[in-house]
Write an enzyme that holds these catalytic residues in place. Structure first.
Site, mmCIF file in Angstrom:
data_model
loop_
_atom_site.group_PDB
_atom_site.id
_atom_site.type_symbol
_atom_site.label_atom_id
_atom_site.label_comp_id
_atom_site.label_asym_id
_atom_site.label_seq_id
_atom_site.Cartn_x
_atom_site.Cartn_y
_atom_site.Cartn_z
ATOM 1 N N GLU A 281 0.886 -1.170 0.000
ATOM 2 C CA GLU A 281 0.000 0.000 0.000
ATOM 3 C C GLU A 281 0.920 1.216 0.000
ATOM 4 O O GLU A 281 1.667 1.445 0.949
ATOM 5 C CB GLU A 281 -0.890 -0.011 1.242
ATOM 6 C CG GLU A 281 -1.880 1.128 1.295
ATOM 7 C CD GLU A 281 -2.584 1.177 2.634
ATOM 8 O OE1 GLU A 281 -2.550 2.240 3.275
ATOM 9 O OE2 GLU A 281 -3.146 0.138 3.037
ATOM 10 N N CYS B 222 -3.627 6.969 5.387
ATOM 11 C CA CYS B 222 -3.545 6.649 3.964
ATOM 12 C C CYS B 222 -4.835 7.003 3.235
ATOM 13 O O CYS B 222 -4.842 7.130 2.006
ATOM 14 C CB CYS B 222 -3.219 5.174 3.779
ATOM 15 S SG CYS B 222 -4.248 4.061 4.744
#
Length: 500
Positions: free
Chosen positions: A259, A296
């Site tokens: 990620e 994120c």
């Protein structure tokens, strides 16, 4: 603090040490990871795999629940140490601890149902013409030892016993964790919890190892070790891409579930903007500044139709952001990267600064910028993530330009549509584009805060993640560490070994 690595059931030191850099309080000394320690940990993980992969779902569920219990036993110590190391408030760490133990218990419950195995059976058809069909059974099997890199921004939920580790253990895969140097004390406490659970559940000692600190050579040694069969990573685009390339160029390439980065754009459609521009602006400001923007899923870009309502939206967002005080960031390096990102955005052609805050070491104050749809389309660097509480308003000329921006976007973890009933046609036109851009699409909400559940998708096309079609949050994340195997004419005596 022991200040050592936990490898194959032993607390092991190394020749060199490093000092932690806490947000407040004294530094502490920890052993530095080395490639030699990686070798020991990976060999132990492979030895453990032989046994652990064949444990029953019931035994693994008990193990996951025991880890959760042991983390809760150390709750106060984790909160105190985590807050000192990262600067995160106690309430945030308490909530993150609950998420961490909650997902361990969720995965335990899920594997007891057997749904992660995706069992399929085509019975034999011996009388079929012109050819008979054999008995075919497909089931998911664990792939082997998994390497996990702890995240800087989640000292619990995406680190030592976080989602990658928990899902791999649920799948039947031993784990070698490279702890993040931003919170080594917190990592050590959680490792002690896993150690206690390993002993209580009589699991093989190599089922979990933690290697603290270390430079690039440790990460390289881990992802290129021939016994590691997959990697889980949450971190920067630059670091993640380097590790991803290493995994791909191995003699035996392995999957890299990384990620890496996302600006999580919000598309605010005309009807919603006219009806509630100020409410959306205030909600956006709260989402942007949550945890100093160190999520994120932080929604860094708001795309709005140009006009009087967009001006009102910008004013309301600026007022809400200006009322937010500077917050301590996780590390000095993250704070400097945020300041550099603010400079990059602010110096972009056609970008206007609406709120440019003062700067202090290891602190972040909100910044707000505005640009046009044409300038955004012409400057791809405006799409790059700035990790922190920075917002960029993009004013578009109409629906067509909004669609152009959606089509040009890189892969995202999330995309959001703020809409009213009168915006349905515009939303319908955007949706097929956004479905190819993000793993999660929100309506009239804000993406910070990821529910850990069966239906969650936390992933997206590159650079949001490196394996579109998978998720790092929710029960589907277990499937990353499994591979399908078809058994043809499997003897009855062997079947319980696979389906228990």
């Amino acid at each position: 603090m022991i200040g050592k690595h936990y490898i194959a059931g032993q607390w092991t030191g190394s020749d060199k040490t490093f000092l932690s850099a806490p947000a407040h309080g004294p530094s502490q000394e920890f052993s530095v990871g080395t490639p030699d320690l990686v070798e020991i940990a990976c060999s132990a993980a492979e030895a453990a795999f032989v046994t652990y992969a064949r444990t029953s779902a019931k035994a693994r569920a008990e193990f996951l629940n025991a880890i959760a219990d042991e983390i809760e036993v150390r709750a106060e110590e984790i909160t105190e140490t985590g807050s000192r190391e990262t600067g995160l408030p106690e309430a945030r760490l308490q909530g993150e601890r609950g998420r961490t133990t909650g997902q361990l218990r969720l995965f335990a419950e899920h594997i007891l149902k057997g749904e992660h195995l995706d069992f399929r059976h085509d019975p034999a058809m011996p009388d079929r013409q012109p050819l008979p069909r054999p008995d075919l059974r497909m089931i998911q099997r664990p792939i082997g030892p998994v390497a996990v890199f702890g995240a800087s921004n989640f000292p619990l939920a995406f680190s030592v016993a976080g989602g990658d580790t928990a899902s791999a253990l649920a799948a039947g895969c031993p784990v070698v964790v490279k702890g993040h140097s931003a919170h080594p004390g917190t990592s050590e406490i959680v490792a002690r919890a896993i150690e206690a659970a390993t002993l209580a559940c009589n699991m093989p000692t190599g089922v979990f190892s933690l290697i603290q600190g270390g430079r690039r050579d440790v990460g390289i040694a881990l992802v290129t070790h021939p016994l590691i069969r997959a990697v889980g990573f949450t971190g920067s685009l630059t670091g993640g891409r380097a590790l991803f390339d290493l995994c791909a160029t191995r003699p035996d390439p392995i999957p890299f579930f990384g990620e890496l980065g996302s600006v999580n754009p919000m598309f605010i459609l005309s009807g919603a903007l006219s009806a509630r521009s100020r409410d959306i602006a205030r909600g956006w400001a709260a989402s942007l500044t949550m945890g100093a923007g160190q999520f994120c899923t932080n929604p860094g870009v708001a795309i709005v139709p140009a006009g009087a309502e967009s001006t009102a939206f910008a004013k309301a967002a600026s007022q809400a952001l200006s009322a937010t005080k500077a917050q301590v960031m996780l590390t000095d390096g993250i704070a400097q990267a945020y300041h550099d990102g603010c400079d990059r955005i602010g110096q972009g052609e056609g970008v206007q600064g609406l709120l440019v805050s003062s700067r202090q070491p290891r602190e972040a104050a909100p910044c707000l910028y505005r640009t046009t749809g044409a300038a955004f389309l012409a400057n791809p660097s405006l799409q790059h993530e700035v990790f922190g509480p920075l917002g960029l308003i993009v004013e578009v000329d109409g629906v067509q330009q909004m669609k152009q921006i959606a089509a040009q976007l890189e892969g995202q973890l999330t995309c959001t549509l703020h809409m009213d009933d009168c915006d349905t046609d515009t939303a319908r036109a955007l949706l097929p584009i956004l479905e190819r851009k993000a793993g999660r699409i929100l309506f009239n909400g804000f993406p910070t805060g990821v529910e850990v559940c069966d239906a969650m998708v936390h992933g997206g096309p590159y650079p949001a993640s490196t394996n579109f079609g998978h998720t790092s949050v929710g029960t589907l994340s277990i499937r990353r560490w499994l591979c399908p195997v078809c058994y043809q004419d499997l003897p009855e005596t062997l079947r319980p070994d696979l389906t228990d």
